[in-house]
Design an enzyme around this catalytic site. Structure first.
Site, PDB file in Angstrom:
ATOM      1  N   SER A   8      -6.413  25.596  56.451  1.00 32.46           N
ATOM      2  CA  SER A   8      -6.453  26.046  55.060  1.00 32.46           C
ATOM      3  C   SER A   8      -7.188  25.021  54.207  1.00 32.46           C
ATOM      4  O   SER A   8      -6.725  23.880  54.070  1.00 32.46           O
ATOM      5  CB  SER A   8      -5.034  26.234  54.527  1.00 32.46           C
ATOM      6  OG  SER A   8      -5.096  26.367  53.121  1.00 32.46           O
ATOM      7  N   HIS A  33      -9.250  29.367  56.525  1.00 33.36           N
ATOM      8  CA  HIS A  33      -8.238  30.062  55.725  1.00 33.36           C
ATOM      9  C   HIS A  33      -8.421  29.649  54.269  1.00 33.36           C
ATOM     10  O   HIS A  33      -8.432  28.457  53.938  1.00 33.36           O
ATOM     11  CB  HIS A  33      -6.831  29.713  56.217  1.00 33.36           C
ATOM     12  CG  HIS A  33      -5.748  30.465  55.507  1.00 33.36           C
ATOM     13  ND1 HIS A  33      -5.368  31.752  55.871  1.00 33.36           N
ATOM     14  CD2 HIS A  33      -4.962  30.128  54.453  1.00 33.36           C
ATOM     15  CE1 HIS A  33      -4.395  32.154  55.073  1.00 33.36           C
ATOM     16  NE2 HIS A  33      -4.140  31.195  54.186  1.00 33.36           N
ATOM     17  N   ASP A  35      -7.279  30.179  50.321  1.00 31.21           N
ATOM     18  CA  ASP A  35      -6.153  30.604  49.487  1.00 31.21           C
ATOM     19  C   ASP A  35      -6.576  30.801  48.039  1.00 31.21           C
ATOM     20  O   ASP A  35      -6.920  29.838  47.347  1.00 31.21           O
ATOM     21  CB  ASP A  35      -5.051  29.545  49.537  1.00 31.21           C
ATOM     22  CG  ASP A  35      -4.361  29.498  50.892  1.00 31.21           C
ATOM     23  OD1 ASP A  35      -3.915  30.560  51.359  1.00 31.21           O
ATOM     24  OD2 ASP A  35      -4.276  28.401  51.475  1.00 31.21           O
ATOM     25  N   MET A  37      -5.315  31.849  44.358  1.00 27.37           N
ATOM     26  CA  MET A  37      -4.082  31.973  43.555  1.00 27.37           C
ATOM     27  C   MET A  37      -4.446  32.177  42.087  1.00 27.37           C
ATOM     28  O   MET A  37      -5.397  31.564  41.590  1.00 27.37           O
ATOM     29  CB  MET A  37      -3.245  30.702  43.685  1.00 27.37           C
ATOM     30  CG  MET A  37      -2.898  30.331  45.118  1.00 27.37           C
ATOM     31  SD  MET A  37      -1.796  28.910  45.160  1.00 27.37           S
ATOM     32  CE  MET A  37      -1.834  28.530  46.934  1.00 27.37           C
ATOM     33  N   HIS A  66      -6.907  34.793  51.746  1.00 29.91           N
ATOM     34  CA  HIS A  66      -5.513  35.132  51.431  1.00 29.91           C
ATOM     35  C   HIS A  66      -5.359  35.220  49.913  1.00 29.91           C
ATOM     36  O   HIS A  66      -5.411  34.205  49.231  1.00 29.91           O
ATOM     37  CB  HIS A  66      -4.631  34.032  52.044  1.00 29.91           C
ATOM     38  CG  HIS A  66      -3.179  34.168  51.748  1.00 29.91           C
ATOM     39  ND1 HIS A  66      -2.285  33.135  51.976  1.00 29.91           N
ATOM     40  CD2 HIS A  66      -2.426  35.198  51.252  1.00 29.91           C
ATOM     41  CE1 HIS A  66      -1.066  33.517  51.641  1.00 29.91           C
ATOM     42  NE2 HIS A  66      -1.118  34.757  51.189  1.00 29.91           N
ATOM     43  N   MET A  68      -3.335  35.567  46.744  1.00 30.39           N
ATOM     44  CA  MET A  68      -2.016  35.490  46.105  1.00 30.39           C
ATOM     45  C   MET A  68      -2.226  35.807  44.638  1.00 30.39           C
ATOM     46  O   MET A  68      -2.122  34.941  43.752  1.00 30.39           O
ATOM     47  CB  MET A  68      -1.422  34.080  46.322  1.00 30.39           C
ATOM     48  CG  MET A  68      -0.936  33.893  47.749  1.00 30.39           C
ATOM     49  SD  MET A  68      -0.835  32.167  48.240  1.00 30.39           S
ATOM     50  CE  MET A  68      -2.520  31.914  48.780  1.00 30.39           C
ATOM     51  N   MET A 137       4.584  34.614  55.635  1.00 30.99           N
ATOM     52  CA  MET A 137       4.670  33.370  54.873  1.00 30.99           C
ATOM     53  C   MET A 137       5.899  32.591  55.347  1.00 30.99           C
ATOM     54  O   MET A 137       7.025  33.084  55.263  1.00 30.99           O
ATOM     55  CB  MET A 137       4.786  33.649  53.372  1.00 30.99           C
ATOM     56  CG  MET A 137       3.534  34.240  52.729  1.00 30.99           C
ATOM     57  SD  MET A 137       2.018  33.315  53.023  1.00 30.99           S
ATOM     58  CE  MET A 137       2.430  31.702  52.366  1.00 30.99           C
ATOM     59  N   ASP A 175       1.759  31.236  58.040  1.00 26.84           N
ATOM     60  CA  ASP A 175       1.141  30.453  56.967  1.00 26.84           C
ATOM     61  C   ASP A 175       2.193  29.650  56.209  1.00 26.84           C
ATOM     62  O   ASP A 175       3.020  30.212  55.495  1.00 26.84           O
ATOM     63  CB  ASP A 175       0.413  31.407  56.014  1.00 26.84           C
ATOM     64  CG  ASP A 175      -0.423  30.665  54.988  1.00 26.84           C
ATOM     65  OD1 ASP A 175      -0.549  29.432  55.078  1.00 26.84           O
ATOM     66  OD2 ASP A 175      -0.953  31.350  54.092  1.00 26.84           O
TER      67      ASP A 175
HETATM   68  C1  DX5 Z   1       0.483  28.508  50.572  1.00 25.14           C
HETATM   69  C2  DX5 Z   1      -0.832  28.850  51.204  1.00 25.14           C
HETATM   70  C3  DX5 Z   1      -1.051  28.180  52.513  1.00 25.14           C
HETATM   71  C4  DX5 Z   1      -1.139  26.697  52.421  1.00 25.14           C
HETATM   72  C5  DX5 Z   1      -0.583  26.124  53.681  1.00 25.14           C
HETATM   73  O1  DX5 Z   1       0.718  29.326  49.494  1.00 25.14           O
HETATM   74  O2  DX5 Z   1      -0.929  30.239  51.431  1.00 25.14           O
HETATM   75  O3  DX5 Z   1      -2.166  28.708  53.194  1.00 25.14           O
HETATM   76  O4  DX5 Z   1      -2.455  26.226  52.244  1.00 25.14           O
HETATM   77  O5  DX5 Z   1      -0.512  24.750  53.547  1.00 25.14           O
HETATM   78  P1  DX5 Z   1       0.412  23.871  54.471  1.00 25.14           P
HETATM   79  O6  DX5 Z   1      -0.065  24.051  55.885  1.00 25.14           O
HETATM   80  O7  DX5 Z   1       0.210  22.491  53.944  1.00 25.14           O
HETATM   81  O8  DX5 Z   1       1.822  24.373  54.304  1.00 25.14           O
HETATM   82 ZN    ZN Z   2      -2.543  31.029  52.800  1.00 25.56          ZN
END
Ligand code: DX5
Ligand code: ZN
Length: 216
Positions: A8, A33, A35, A37, A66, A68, A137, A175
């Site tokens: 990620s 990956h 993310d 948000m 991903h 969010m 998750m 994840d």
């Molecule tokens: C959290 C994200 C993850 C995050 C994981 O909301 O969706 O993808 O980057 O990070 P680690 O591996 O540090 O938990």
């Molecule tokens: Zn993620």
């Protein structure tokens, strides 16, 4: 099938994204990956289409994006244009999940659905065959570096049973809080894809850490 490692980039050095891309390109990582948000669905804001387009220029691997965010439908085609290969929306953010999935596929991407820690696997019973990837998750979404939630193992086993029952070839992605301590057990429960953010990027040698996760 050998398992997939998806580092990620949330935990990468945002001031040096090009060199982080080169590291990932030359590593045993399978996917990026990514993310996204929005500060509404989760209490944090990351980045959007311009940053994804920018790293796409330097990346040579599959983009696993991903989302969010609330109301993801309004941006599906934009994420396809930015370079997403797999687009994952949250079950909790999609009142018309079937429509969202069809729209992701129509835009030329694989469709993923993410479940928050409290969301039961059985809610996917009537849609699992339409989904290319389920992202379980294993932390509450919003931040990297959180602790793995132990109940995840049960959810992975339940999801694997549902996938087998329906004869679907949906991938199971985990994840949040993934490390070399829980990776083997997750794979044994049925996981196909391991996302790892801080465990990779905060380690002394991310390339070696990715190789170690690949060998688990
Ligand atoms: C959290 C994200 C993850 C995050 C994981 O909301 O969706 O993808 O980057 O990070 P680690 O591996 O540090 O938990
Ligand atoms: Zn993620």
């Amino acid at each position: 099938m050998a398992h997939i490692i998806a580092p990620s980039i949330l935990s990468s050095d945002f001031a040096n994204l090009q060199s982080e891309c080169e590291m990932l390109n030359n590593s045993e990582a399978d996917w990026y990956h990514i993310d996204v948000m929005d500060g509404v669905f989760v209490p944090n804001i990351t980045f959007g289409m311009p940053v994804i387009s920018a790293i796409k220029k330097h990346a040579t691997k599959t983009f696993d994006v991903h989302l969010m965010i609330v109301n993801p439908d309004q941006f599906i085609e934009d994420f396809a244009d930015a370079g997403a290969d797999i687009l994952t929306v949250h079950y909790e953010a999609c009142p018309h999940l079937h429509r969202s999935i069809q729209r992701i596929k129509a835009a030329g991407m694989k469709a993923g659905v993410a479940l928050n820690p409290h969301t039961n696997i059985n809610l996917l019973e009537d849609i699992i065959q339409d989904i290319d990837l389920v992202c379980i998750m294993s932390v509450n979404p919003g931040f990297g570096g959180q602790s793995f939630i132990e109940n995840t193992y049960t959810k992975v086993s339940e999801l694997k049973a549902l996938i087998n029952k329906k004869g679907s070839n949906t991938l199971i992605e985990i994840d949040g809080g993934v490390t070399d301590k829980n990776a083997r057990k997750l794979l044994d429960c049925g996981a196909d894809v391991l996302v790892a953010g801080s465990f990779v990027f905060k380690s002394d040698n991310p390339t070696q850490t990715i190789a170690n996760l690949k060998k688990v």
